[in-house]
Design a protein around this motif. Structure first.
Motif, short mmCIF file in Angstrom:
data_model
loop_
_atom_site.label_atom_id
_atom_site.label_comp_id
_atom_site.label_asym_id
_atom_site.label_seq_id
_atom_site.Cartn_x
_atom_site.Cartn_y
_atom_site.Cartn_z
N ASP A 23 -24.19 8.89 17.86
CA ASP A 23 -25.01 8.82 16.66
C ASP A 23 -22.73 8.28 16.85
N THR A 24 -23.70 7.35 14.58
CA THR A 24 -22.19 6.60 14.49
C THR A 24 -21.14 7.27 13.99
N SER A 25 -20.82 8.41 14.02
CA SER A 25 -19.69 8.93 13.82
C SER A 25 -19.60 9.66 14.92
N GLY A 26 -19.96 8.78 16.15
CA GLY A 26 -19.08 9.66 17.70
C GLY A 26 -19.46 10.10 18.02
N ARG A 27 -20.47 11.57 17.48
CA ARG A 27 -20.54 12.84 17.97
C ARG A 27 -21.64 12.39 19.12
N ARG A 64 -27.91 -2.17 10.65
CA ARG A 64 -26.59 -1.33 10.95
C ARG A 64 -26.24 -0.89 12.10
N SER A 65 -25.31 -0.70 12.23
CA SER A 65 -25.23 0.92 13.73
C SER A 65 -25.72 1.90 13.52
#
Length: 166
Positions: free
Chosen positions: A44-48, A24-25
């Motif tokens: 991170d995975t949420s783009g933060r 998983r990314s």
């Protein structure tokens, strides 16, 4: 925790995808196309934004700074001696860490006063630079993964890397 860092082949900048042990990314690192400071950002995975990797100029040996979202700063420097191995130091809030590599620049260990924090191995035969990273200090996951990207940048300076002074 285990991670795989894979450089994107068809990218105009030094960009990496980081997956966890389940495929998983987990993170991504993206460079800027027309950046004077040759920086990269780890997301991170949420783009933060987790941290920025910035080249440190006016040094004898290559060095990069990690500017973390929490305000902390880490400095990664290549060491000169012994010249037949690949060694780096990381200085930051955690104190001084050592990165020791072998002559062929494929296997590394990150240590803090003899305590193993991470093991890094580079794939011998792959289309793009691919690293397997075992992290034993989960509180510094982002910084240790960014250190691998810095090692890749420094080891490939002069070969289309954004660390180069061209």
């Amino acid at each position: 925790m285990k991670y795989q860092i894979k450089q994107k082949i068809f990218s105009l900048t030094d960009s990496f995808e980081i997956a966890d042990e389940n495929g998983r990314s987990a993170f991504s690192a993206k460079g800027k196309l027309f950046s004077i400071s040759s920086s990269q950002t780890l997301f991170d995975t949420s783009g933060r934004e987790v941290l920025k990797i910035k080249r440190k100029y006016l040094t004898l040996l290559p060095a990069c700074r990690l500017l973390c979202a929490d305000g902390s700063e880490w400095l990664i420097r290549k060491r000169f001696w012994p010249f037949w191995t690949s060694r780096f130091t990381i200085t930051g809030p955690a104190g001084e860490l050592q990165i020791n590599g072998n002559l062929w620049q494929h296997d590394y260990e990150i240590l803090q006063q003899g305590r193993l924090l991470a093991k890094i191995s580079k794939a011998w035969f792959s289309w793009s630079d691919t690293y397997g990273v075992d992290i034993y200090a989960p509180e510094w996951t982002a910084q240790l993964l960014a250190a691998v990207i810095v090692i890749d940048r420094i080891q490939h300076s002069g070969k289309n890397s954004v660390v180069d002074d061209d």
